[in-house]
Each structure stands twice: as C-alpha cells, then as structure tokens.
Design a protein around this motif. Structure first.
Motif, mmCIF file in Angstrom:
data_model
loop_
_atom_site.group_PDB
_atom_site.id
_atom_site.type_symbol
_atom_site.label_atom_id
_atom_site.label_comp_id
_atom_site.label_asym_id
_atom_site.label_seq_id
_atom_site.Cartn_x
_atom_site.Cartn_y
_atom_site.Cartn_z
ATOM 1 N N ARG A 164 0.804 -1.345 0.011
ATOM 2 C CA ARG A 164 -0.102 -0.090 -0.196
ATOM 3 C C ARG A 164 0.689 1.171 -0.078
ATOM 4 O O ARG A 164 0.272 2.190 0.133
ATOM 5 N N GLN A 165 2.190 1.026 -0.222
ATOM 6 C CA GLN A 165 3.148 2.069 -0.203
ATOM 7 C C GLN A 165 3.090 3.051 0.888
ATOM 8 O O GLN A 165 3.489 4.245 0.768
ATOM 9 N N ILE A 166 2.829 2.485 2.143
ATOM 10 C CA ILE A 166 3.011 3.303 3.326
ATOM 11 C C ILE A 166 4.341 3.218 3.809
ATOM 12 O O ILE A 166 4.803 4.452 4.581
ATOM 13 N N ALA A 167 4.971 2.285 3.698
ATOM 14 C CA ALA A 167 6.357 2.290 4.224
ATOM 15 C C ALA A 167 7.105 1.451 2.951
ATOM 16 O O ALA A 167 7.095 0.232 2.906
ATOM 17 N N PRO A 168 7.628 2.115 2.012
ATOM 18 C CA PRO A 168 8.217 1.593 0.657
ATOM 19 C C PRO A 168 9.254 0.829 0.845
ATOM 20 O O PRO A 168 10.128 0.727 -0.376
ATOM 21 N N ALA A 169 9.939 0.704 1.964
ATOM 22 C CA ALA A 169 11.422 0.103 1.949
ATOM 23 C C ALA A 169 11.559 -1.293 2.747
ATOM 24 O O ALA A 169 10.961 -1.376 3.653
ATOM 25 N N ALA A 170 12.283 -2.198 2.199
ATOM 26 C CA ALA A 170 12.450 -3.614 2.825
ATOM 27 C C ALA A 170 13.741 -3.228 4.142
ATOM 28 O O ALA A 170 14.728 -2.488 3.774
ATOM 29 N N THR A 174 13.104 -8.592 2.209
ATOM 30 C CA THR A 174 13.221 -8.380 0.835
ATOM 31 C C THR A 174 13.084 -9.326 -0.077
ATOM 32 O O THR A 174 12.314 -9.483 -0.917
ATOM 33 N N ASN A 175 13.064 -10.974 0.571
ATOM 34 C CA ASN A 175 13.118 -11.915 -0.344
ATOM 35 C C ASN A 175 11.430 -12.241 -0.310
ATOM 36 O O ASN A 175 10.688 -12.738 -1.106
ATOM 37 N N ALA A 218 4.288 -2.589 -6.182
ATOM 38 C CA ALA A 218 4.929 -1.567 -4.964
ATOM 39 C C ALA A 218 5.869 -2.565 -4.238
ATOM 40 O O ALA A 218 7.218 -2.413 -3.697
ATOM 41 N N LEU A 219 5.559 -3.961 -4.069
ATOM 42 C CA LEU A 219 6.193 -4.865 -3.420
ATOM 43 C C LEU A 219 7.559 -5.319 -4.203
ATOM 44 O O LEU A 219 8.644 -5.268 -3.371
ATOM 45 N N MET A 220 7.585 -5.450 -5.425
ATOM 46 C CA MET A 220 8.590 -5.780 -6.356
ATOM 47 C C MET A 220 9.589 -4.556 -6.140
ATOM 48 O O MET A 220 10.735 -4.740 -6.198
ATOM 49 N N ARG A 221 9.166 -3.344 -6.295
ATOM 50 C CA ARG A 221 10.104 -2.128 -6.208
ATOM 51 C C ARG A 221 10.606 -2.063 -4.925
ATOM 52 O O ARG A 221 12.127 -2.066 -4.944
ATOM 53 N N ALA A 222 10.065 -2.186 -3.794
ATOM 54 C CA ALA A 222 10.635 -2.341 -2.660
ATOM 55 C C ALA A 222 11.679 -3.478 -2.624
ATOM 56 O O ALA A 222 12.936 -3.095 -2.056
ATOM 57 N N PHE A 240 17.849 -4.948 -3.016
ATOM 58 C CA PHE A 240 18.772 -5.921 -3.840
ATOM 59 C C PHE A 240 19.648 -5.047 -4.576
ATOM 60 O O PHE A 240 20.870 -5.560 -4.642
ATOM 61 N N ALA A 241 19.518 -3.997 -5.314
ATOM 62 C CA ALA A 241 20.278 -3.211 -5.729
ATOM 63 C C ALA A 241 21.463 -2.820 -4.740
ATOM 64 O O ALA A 241 22.651 -2.639 -5.281
ATOM 65 N N ALA A 242 21.147 -2.683 -3.526
ATOM 66 C CA ALA A 242 22.246 -2.264 -2.440
ATOM 67 C C ALA A 242 23.041 -3.601 -1.791
ATOM 68 O O ALA A 242 24.133 -3.662 -1.407
#
Length: 96
Positions: free
Chosen positions: A19-25, A31-32, A51-55, A60-62
């Motif tokens: 729901r994009q309330i907290a967009p970070a893992a 993240t997995n 939204a889940l995939m973006r988070a 994973f980028a980092a």
C-alpha cells in the motif's frame, strides 16, 4: 516468536509496503518475502505487486548477494507455503 507470529508480522509488512505506506525493505528476510509476495499476487492485485517488487529491487540493488531462490526462502521458513501467502495476502489487499 513462533512461526505463526513471524508469518503474521511479515504479512503485515507486505501489506504496508504493498500500500506504499512504508516503501522499503528492512532486511534480507523481508526483501526476499516481498519479491515472492509480488510474484504470487501479481494477477490479483497488480499495483500492490509492483510496489512490493520495487521495494525488493531497491534493497537488492544495494545487497545483491542477499537474493535467494523461492525454494530457499521456503526452506528457511520465511514463507510457510506459496499458496498460503498468496491467499492470505490477496484476501487482505482486496479488502475481504
């Protein structure tokens, strides 16, 4: 924390991120789980899946070495069952 408690906590985090309330893992586990959750609900709730995939992808980028195969996530007990995750998450996100 029991397996059910952990499952409930991860489900709550998935919903919050979807729901994009907290967009970070916050860690490898989340993240997995987000990545798997995104895949299993994609046909039912596509915007939440995105939204889940973006988070997941931002984390994973980092931390590219922390990506696991779905089977490994299940073996670690982070997800008890893919159909169960799909059904529980879809139910919550679709407002049933």
């Amino acid at each position: 924390m029991t397996a059910r408690d952990l499952e409930a906590a991860l489900l709550t985090r998935c919903i919050t991120v979807a729901r994009q309330i907290a967009p970070a893992a916050q860690d490898q586990r989340e993240t997995n789980v987000f990545q798997i959750a995104a895949m299993v609900v994609q046909s039912r709730v596509p915007s939440e899946s995105t939204a889940l995939m973006r988070a997941s992808e931002r984390y994973f980028a980092a931390h590219p070495a922390e990506r696991l195969a779905a089977g490994d996530v299940v073996r670690k007990g982070w997800v008890l069952s893919l159909p169960r995750l799909r059904d529980m998450l879809s139910h919550q996100l679709q407002g049933h």
